[in-house]
Design a protein around this motif. Structure first.
Motif, PDB file in Angstrom:
ATOM      1  N   SER A  85       0.837  -1.211   0.000  1.00 55.06           N
ATOM      2  CA  SER A  85       0.000   0.000   0.000  1.00 55.06           C
ATOM      3  C   SER A  85       0.865   1.252   0.000  1.00 55.06           C
ATOM      4  O   SER A  85       0.557   2.235  -0.677  1.00 55.06           O
ATOM      5  N   GLY A  89       0.914   3.643  -3.141  1.00 53.14           N
ATOM      6  CA  GLY A  89       0.478   4.982  -2.757  1.00 53.14           C
ATOM      7  C   GLY A  89       1.480   6.044  -3.150  1.00 53.14           C
ATOM      8  O   GLY A  89       1.105   7.112  -3.660  1.00 53.14           O
ATOM      9  N   ASN A  94      -1.308   8.426  -4.331  1.00 53.84           N
ATOM     10  CA  ASN A  94      -2.672   8.205  -3.852  1.00 53.84           C
ATOM     11  C   ASN A  94      -2.755   8.587  -2.372  1.00 53.84           C
ATOM     12  O   ASN A  94      -2.142   7.954  -1.508  1.00 53.84           O
ATOM     13  N   ARG A  95      -3.526   9.623  -2.087  1.00 52.18           N
ATOM     14  CA  ARG A  95      -3.580  10.137  -0.723  1.00 52.18           C
ATOM     15  C   ARG A  95      -4.198   9.139   0.251  1.00 52.18           C
ATOM     16  O   ARG A  95      -3.759   9.031   1.404  1.00 52.18           O
ATOM     17  N   CYS A  96      -5.219   8.407  -0.184  1.00 52.61           N
ATOM     18  CA  CYS A  96      -5.880   7.443   0.705  1.00 52.61           C
ATOM     19  C   CYS A  96      -4.913   6.345   1.155  1.00 52.61           C
ATOM     20  O   CYS A  96      -4.831   6.021   2.348  1.00 52.61           O
ATOM     21  N   LYS A  99      -2.219   7.814   3.452  1.00 51.26           N
ATOM     22  CA  LYS A  99      -2.751   8.094   4.797  1.00 51.26           C
ATOM     23  C   LYS A  99      -2.902   6.798   5.585  1.00 51.26           C
ATOM     24  O   LYS A  99      -2.579   6.744   6.778  1.00 51.26           O
ATOM     25  N   LEU A 100      -3.403   5.757   4.914  1.00 51.92           N
ATOM     26  CA  LEU A 100      -3.539   4.449   5.563  1.00 51.92           C
ATOM     27  C   LEU A 100      -2.173   3.913   5.974  1.00 51.92           C
ATOM     28  O   LEU A 100      -1.995   3.425   7.100  1.00 51.92           O
TER      29      LEU A 100
END
Length: 272
Positions: A85, A89, A94-96, A99-100
């Motif tokens: 991820s 990311g 990819n911000r989501c 952040k995860l």
């Protein structure tokens, strides 16, 4: 994003896009890619361990929940998912996902700090639990391949026998002096000073009757000292190296978290 400026503005570089930003982005990608590969290797080791022991067989499937290889499998899966991820990311900005990833790394750092504090304050309880766990492993030595492997590795590598001394093997029903078999009053071969017959052939019977020997006689045949003390002596002897490794691992996590947060800030600034 970090993918570059429109052609019309290439003469004037985009605000906030520096060489360091690009370096940190691809450094984060490479780090996560390496840890993803490590996670896949651990995952493969867990699957191989379960298959090689036939843990999915009908007669063993009910006890698979207590199989140590399941822990290896879980660690491999979680490490792979987390680092993948972070890698995707960062690559796709990819911000989501970022952040995860950053939230998970932050939680892991916090957990490690809490565990370190608890371990430092509860040293006596940890020693007691470790002693109990080792005694359970000895009691189930003949019936659990994983516990036998772990016990044998500890005894042979640390040159020790039992928890406090070699007579602790009395706890095992096969090595107990009242047992009917040939193993009665003996100890496993990994307790032996020289478990090889003629220096080449593994002698599984070298510890037979060792519990009947007095310490003076037994010291030439088996290791007298218990493994619990040897474990703590090994830790004390290697505390410098352990400290360096812990510091490096912790530092890498902090660095990765810092880079991820900086990357998120840049993405948020230019994708608003």
């Amino acid at each position: 994003g970090f993918s570059g400026c429109p052609a019309a503005t290439m003469i004037h570089p985009c605000y906030g896009y520096s060489f360091m930003d690009y370096f940190l982005k691809y450094f984060l990608i490479m780090c996560n890619l390496l840890f993803t590969v490590l996670g896949l290797l651990i995952l493969a080791l867990g699957v191989w361990g379960l298959i090689s022991k036939e843990s999915f067989a009908q007669e063993k499937i009910s006890s698979i929940g207590t199989d140590p290889m399941l822990v290896v499998l879980s660690v491999g899966f979680l490490l792979t998912a987390l680092c993948l991820s972070g890698c995707v990311g960062a690559l796709r900005e990819n911000r989501c996902l970022l952040k995860l990833f950053s939230a998970t790394v932050l939680v892991l750092i916090a957990v490690q700090v809490i565990v370190a504090i608890v371990a430092h304050t509860l040293q006596d309880q940890i020693e007691g639990n470790l002693r109990s766990g080792m005694l359970v492993a000895m009691a189930r030595y003949q019936d659990d391949l994983d516990l036998r492997f772990i016990t044998d590795e500890i005894q042979s590598n640390l040159q020790c026998c039992g928890v406090d001394n070699y007579r602790d093997w009395e706890i095992n029903i096969y090595y107990n002096c009242s047992a009917p078999g040939v193993l009665a009053c003996g100890v496993p071969a990994t307790c032996c000073v020289d478990p090889l017959e003629n220096g080449t052939v593994w002698n599984s019977q070298c510890g037979v009757g060792a519990q009947l020997l007095d310490e003076f006689t037994a010291q030439s045949v088996i290791f007298l000292g218990g493994c619990l003390g040897e474990i703590f002596r090994w830790i004390e002897h290697h505390e410098g190296l352990i400290g360096i490794i812990v510091t490096v691992v912790f530092g890498v996590q902090i660095l990765i978290l810092f880079i991820t947060i900086r990357l998120l800030e840049r993405i948020n600034r230019h994708k608003v």
